[in-house]
Enzyme design. Structure first.
Site, PDB file in Angstrom:
ATOM      1  N   ARG A 194       9.834  15.501 -11.307  1.00  0.00           N
ATOM      2  CA  ARG A 194      10.937  16.026 -12.114  1.00  0.00           C
ATOM      3  C   ARG A 194      10.446  16.767 -13.355  1.00  0.00           C
ATOM      4  O   ARG A 194      11.102  17.694 -13.827  1.00  0.00           O
ATOM      5  CB  ARG A 194      11.850  14.875 -12.553  1.00  0.00           C
ATOM      6  CG  ARG A 194      12.693  14.298 -11.435  1.00  0.00           C
ATOM      7  CD  ARG A 194      13.327  13.021 -11.900  1.00  0.00           C
ATOM      8  NE  ARG A 194      12.313  12.124 -12.464  1.00  0.00           N
ATOM      9  CZ  ARG A 194      12.561  10.945 -12.999  1.00  0.00           C
ATOM     10  NH1 ARG A 194      13.792  10.507 -13.057  1.00  0.00           N
ATOM     11  NH2 ARG A 194      11.583  10.203 -13.466  1.00  0.00           N
TER      12      ARG A 194
ATOM     13  N   LYS B 190       2.517   2.267  -0.400  1.00  0.00           N
ATOM     14  CA  LYS B 190       3.015   0.896  -0.427  1.00  0.00           C
ATOM     15  C   LYS B 190       3.829   0.674  -1.699  1.00  0.00           C
ATOM     16  O   LYS B 190       3.606   1.425  -2.654  1.00  0.00           O
ATOM     17  CB  LYS B 190       1.867  -0.096  -0.309  1.00  0.00           C
ATOM     18  CG  LYS B 190       1.075  -0.314  -1.611  1.00  0.00           C
ATOM     19  CD  LYS B 190       0.212  -1.533  -1.538  1.00  0.00           C
ATOM     20  CE  LYS B 190       0.447  -2.427  -2.713  1.00  0.00           C
ATOM     21  NZ  LYS B 190      -0.471  -3.506  -2.919  1.00  0.00           N
TER      22      LYS B 190
ATOM     23  N   HIS C 147      -2.647  -6.118   2.699  1.00  0.00           N
ATOM     24  CA  HIS C 147      -4.109  -6.004   2.721  1.00  0.00           C
ATOM     25  C   HIS C 147      -4.793  -7.156   3.476  1.00  0.00           C
ATOM     26  O   HIS C 147      -5.613  -6.928   4.364  1.00  0.00           O
ATOM     27  CB  HIS C 147      -4.664  -5.975   1.295  1.00  0.00           C
ATOM     28  CG  HIS C 147      -4.102  -4.881   0.443  1.00  0.00           C
ATOM     29  ND1 HIS C 147      -3.840  -3.620   0.926  1.00  0.00           N
ATOM     30  CD2 HIS C 147      -3.754  -4.841  -0.862  1.00  0.00           C
ATOM     31  CE1 HIS C 147      -3.353  -2.873  -0.052  1.00  0.00           C
ATOM     32  NE2 HIS C 147      -3.293  -3.595  -1.138  1.00  0.00           N
TER      33      HIS C 147
HETATM   34  P1  NAP Z   1       4.243   6.391 -11.520  1.00  0.00           P
HETATM   35  O1  NAP Z   1       3.033   6.523 -12.364  1.00  0.00           O
HETATM   36  O2  NAP Z   1       5.455   5.747 -12.082  1.00  0.00           O
HETATM   37  O3  NAP Z   1       4.606   7.851 -11.011  1.00  0.00           O
HETATM   38  C1  NAP Z   1       5.807   8.128 -10.335  1.00  0.00           C
HETATM   39  C2  NAP Z   1       5.853   9.605 -10.027  1.00  0.00           C
HETATM   40  O4  NAP Z   1       7.085   9.883  -9.373  1.00  0.00           O
HETATM   41  C3  NAP Z   1       5.790  10.501 -11.234  1.00  0.00           C
HETATM   42  O5  NAP Z   1       5.063  11.664 -10.916  1.00  0.00           O
HETATM   43  C4  NAP Z   1       7.253  10.845 -11.495  1.00  0.00           C
HETATM   44  O6  NAP Z   1       7.311  12.052 -12.195  1.00  0.00           O
HETATM   45  C5  NAP Z   1       7.752  10.955 -10.066  1.00  0.00           C
HETATM   46  N1  NAP Z   1       9.197  10.748  -9.935  1.00  0.00           N
HETATM   47  C6  NAP Z   1       9.935   9.731 -10.433  1.00  0.00           C
HETATM   48  N2  NAP Z   1      11.240   9.907 -10.123  1.00  0.00           N
HETATM   49  C7  NAP Z   1      11.306  11.055  -9.413  1.00  0.00           C
HETATM   50  C8  NAP Z   1      12.383  11.777  -8.822  1.00  0.00           C
HETATM   51  N3  NAP Z   1      13.647  11.350  -8.875  1.00  0.00           N
HETATM   52  N4  NAP Z   1      12.096  12.913  -8.164  1.00  0.00           N
HETATM   53  C9  NAP Z   1      10.822  13.372  -8.090  1.00  0.00           C
HETATM   54  N5  NAP Z   1       9.768  12.736  -8.628  1.00  0.00           N
HETATM   55  C10 NAP Z   1      10.010  11.591  -9.290  1.00  0.00           C
HETATM   56  O7  NAP Z   1       3.919   5.586 -10.156  1.00  0.00           O
HETATM   57  P2  NAP Z   1       2.516   5.487  -9.433  1.00  0.00           P
HETATM   58  O8  NAP Z   1       1.765   4.346 -10.011  1.00  0.00           O
HETATM   59  O9  NAP Z   1       1.874   6.799  -9.357  1.00  0.00           O
HETATM   60  O10 NAP Z   1       2.969   4.995  -7.980  1.00  0.00           O
HETATM   61  C11 NAP Z   1       3.478   5.867  -7.017  1.00  0.00           C
HETATM   62  C12 NAP Z   1       3.604   5.112  -5.692  1.00  0.00           C
HETATM   63  O11 NAP Z   1       2.316   4.666  -5.301  1.00  0.00           O
HETATM   64  C13 NAP Z   1       4.474   3.852  -5.781  1.00  0.00           C
HETATM   65  O12 NAP Z   1       5.135   3.663  -4.568  1.00  0.00           O
HETATM   66  C14 NAP Z   1       3.454   2.743  -5.975  1.00  0.00           C
HETATM   67  O13 NAP Z   1       3.934   1.511  -5.520  1.00  0.00           O
HETATM   68  C15 NAP Z   1       2.318   3.263  -5.120  1.00  0.00           C
HETATM   69  N6  NAP Z   1       1.005   2.737  -5.487  1.00  0.00           N
HETATM   70  C16 NAP Z   1       0.490   2.990  -6.720  1.00  0.00           C
HETATM   71  C17 NAP Z   1      -0.765   2.510  -7.041  1.00  0.00           C
HETATM   72  C18 NAP Z   1      -1.394   2.798  -8.364  1.00  0.00           C
HETATM   73  O14 NAP Z   1      -2.546   2.381  -8.553  1.00  0.00           O
HETATM   74  N7  NAP Z   1      -0.747   3.476  -9.282  1.00  0.00           N
HETATM   75  C19 NAP Z   1      -1.492   1.757  -6.107  1.00  0.00           C
HETATM   76  C20 NAP Z   1      -0.932   1.525  -4.852  1.00  0.00           C
HETATM   77  C21 NAP Z   1       0.316   2.024  -4.555  1.00  0.00           C
HETATM   78  P3  NAP Z   1       8.614  12.510 -13.032  1.00  0.00           P
HETATM   79  O15 NAP Z   1       8.964  11.391 -13.931  1.00  0.00           O
HETATM   80  O16 NAP Z   1       8.133  13.738 -13.745  1.00  0.00           O
HETATM   81  O17 NAP Z   1       9.658  12.830 -12.058  1.00  0.00           O
END
Ligand code: NAP
Length: 486
Positions: free
Chosen positions: A51, A150, A242
């Protein structure tokens, strides 16, 4: 030893959530490293979508910073970094809104031979919205792939609902459910060791194996993602995916071919052969404060939380190969060290010719997932020197980084391999929908059991090995956990 890089087809990869934590720490650095290795075709494109209002240049600046922090040694090569950044684009898109979709469609190329993939790196509540929009906005065709992060569901019902939702728009062979553990070098090596050698497979059964331990220990707490974790806990966050996947690879029958469905069919059979476990027999723990670092409840900002940050359990795979062989699974946060290991503990020899003083000796095949991926086979030899026949256990140690040279270290990141597998169209290392549902079918009754009787996890000291009951779980069987050490 030089790793062989097999170029993939040209691709357009859209990362929904391109500005998020996972993209910054894992996905973008992984793509950069594949670019540096020469695997990413020159005309491929990576398109960030989220976004936040940003243009291509803004996304490139964001990625430059991410690479400086997480890009490893190649990020020092400014020319490589700038070369990679030229492949990046950005489109502001709201997964739930109207804006941005036509811009994204215009950017994507329709040429035959260009692989199109959408990486859903956003919160799970947006997976279904994204799938629906990608489909209804005409962004996908029969060859398009989607990558789903996940957690895949919160329980069987939600996983089934998500599977059904995705199936409305995509065929199963287009859906790549990530479990990054499956992308680890050692995990694949586990299959190579089992099915590429004559040595182990004849011994890989209840007749020769005493028990198996799977440990995933972390030193970090849940700080930073406490409120998310508190709704999940170790069973949902680690065991259901896992640890269950590792158990499958250890316990499965040899697939006829190293192909996606052949491997996944065998894994599914393992999950379906798992005996139910009595929820009362599972050790749940919650770390306390060590004076400096906060307790679990402080990290989770929930002073009455009953969510577990530690699990230890014993389970059985009820089939001919593994009848009555215990599998001990253990995972937790804020433990003594960060160490993930699978240990196959073989039985003692049926008779000792060396007399009663030779002690108890068991061969142990230890497969380390992190840190320092590699394997160790514990063998029994004579203790050197005069003075009779005394036996001692020594490790035959193989660290991949040492044995295969620095190149081995360079290819170990799971996301690099998994993303390239998506582009190649190889689903072997991704979970199939029925596998995920079967795993939830096994874990759901355990979680429901705790919830029904209001079970509270046992407190355990940060920096240790979990609650005392975890030791009791295995000690009462006359066995011991392997040490949690780095
Ligand atoms: P995050 O840091 O909260 O990032 C979320 C992303 O989604 C941001 O780029 C956000 O950008 C975007 N977003 C949120 N609402 C949106 C919308 N309505 N439309 C389009 N984009 C939107 O989360 P994350 O840690 O990267 O995790 C992402 C996924 O990976 C999750 O499912 C999480 O469970 C999984 N995961 C993460 C990790 C990790 O280490 N971080 C590890 C394993 C799995 P905007 O706010 O600009 O829209």
């Amino acid at each position: 030893m030089v790793s062989r890089v097999i170029p993939v087809d040209t691709f357009d990869l859209v990362i929904f959530g391109g500005t998020g934590d996972l993209a910054r720490r894992k996905i973008l650095p992984a793509l950069f490293r594949r670019y540096c290795s020469g695997q990413m075709p020159e005309d491929s494109r990576v398109i960030g979508a989220a976004r936040s209002e940003m243009d291509d240049q803004g996304f490139r600046d964001f990625t430059r910073e991410a690479l400086a922090e997480f890009g490893k040694s190649q990020a020092d090569n400014a020319e490589a970094v700038e070369g990679f950044l030229r492949h990046l684009h950005y489109v502001p898109v709201d997964a739930r809104g109207e804006g941005g979709w036509s811009d994204l469609k215009d950017l994507l190329r329709d040429d035959e031979g260009i692989v199109r993939a959408f990486y859903f790196s956003v919160g799970p509540s947006l997976f279904a919205d994204l799938a629906s929009h990608v489909h209804s906005r005409g962004l996908s065709n029969r060859d398009t792939r989607i990558v789903v992060e996940k957690p895949f569901g919160h329980d069987l019902e939600s996983a089934r609902a998500l599977n059904e939702e995705l199936a409305q728009y995509f065929h199963e062979d287009q859906i790549y459910r990530i479990d990054h553990y499956l992308g680890k070098e050692t995990v694949q090596n586990l299959m190579a060791v089992r099915f590429g050698n004559m040595l182990f497979e004849p011994l890989w059964n209840a007749q020769y194996v005493d028990h198996i331990q799977i440990t995933v220990a972390e030193t970090v707490g849940v700080g930073g993602r406490g409120s998310y974790y508190d709704k999940s806990g170790a069973m949902r966050d680690m065991v259901q995916n896992h640890l269950m996947q590792l158990l499958c690879l250890i316990a499965m029958e040899p697939p006829a071919r190293f192909e996606a469905d052949a491997v996944r069919d065998e894994k599914l059979k393992v999950i379906r052969a798992l005996d139910p476990v009595d929820p009362d027999q599972i050790v749940r723990g919650q770390y306390t404060s060590d004076g400096e670092m906060p307790s679990y409840r402080e990290d989770a900002e929930n002073p009455t939380s009953k969510t577990e940050s530690f699990i230890a359990l014993k389970c059985y795979v009820s089939n001919w190969r593994w009848a009555n062989t215990p599998f001990y699974l253990r995972t937790g946060k804020r433990l003594a060290s960060r160490a993930s290991e699978i240990a196959v503990v073989f039985k003692e020899t049926p008779h000792s010719i060396f007399g009663i003083d030779s002690g108890r000796h068991r061969n142990v095949l230890s497969i380390r997932l992190q840190p320092n991926e590699g394997m160790t086979l514990g063998v029994t030899i004579k203790e050197p020197g005069p003075g009779g026949m005394r036996l001692v256990d020594v490790p035959l140690d193989m660290s991949f980084a040492e044995a295969l040279g620095p190149e081995a270290e360079e290819v170990t990141d799971a996301y690099e391999r998994l993303i390239m597998d998506v582009i190649r169209g190889n689903q072997t290392l991704f979970m199939r929908g029925d596998e995920v549902e079967a795993a939830w079918s096994w874990t759901d009754p355990l979680i429901e059991g705790w919830e029904r009787r209001g079970d509270s996890p046992k407190p355990y000291d940060a920096g240790g090995a979990g609650p005392d009951d975890a030791a009791f779980l295995i000690n009462r069987d006359g066995r011991r956990w392997r040490g949690i050490k780095a």
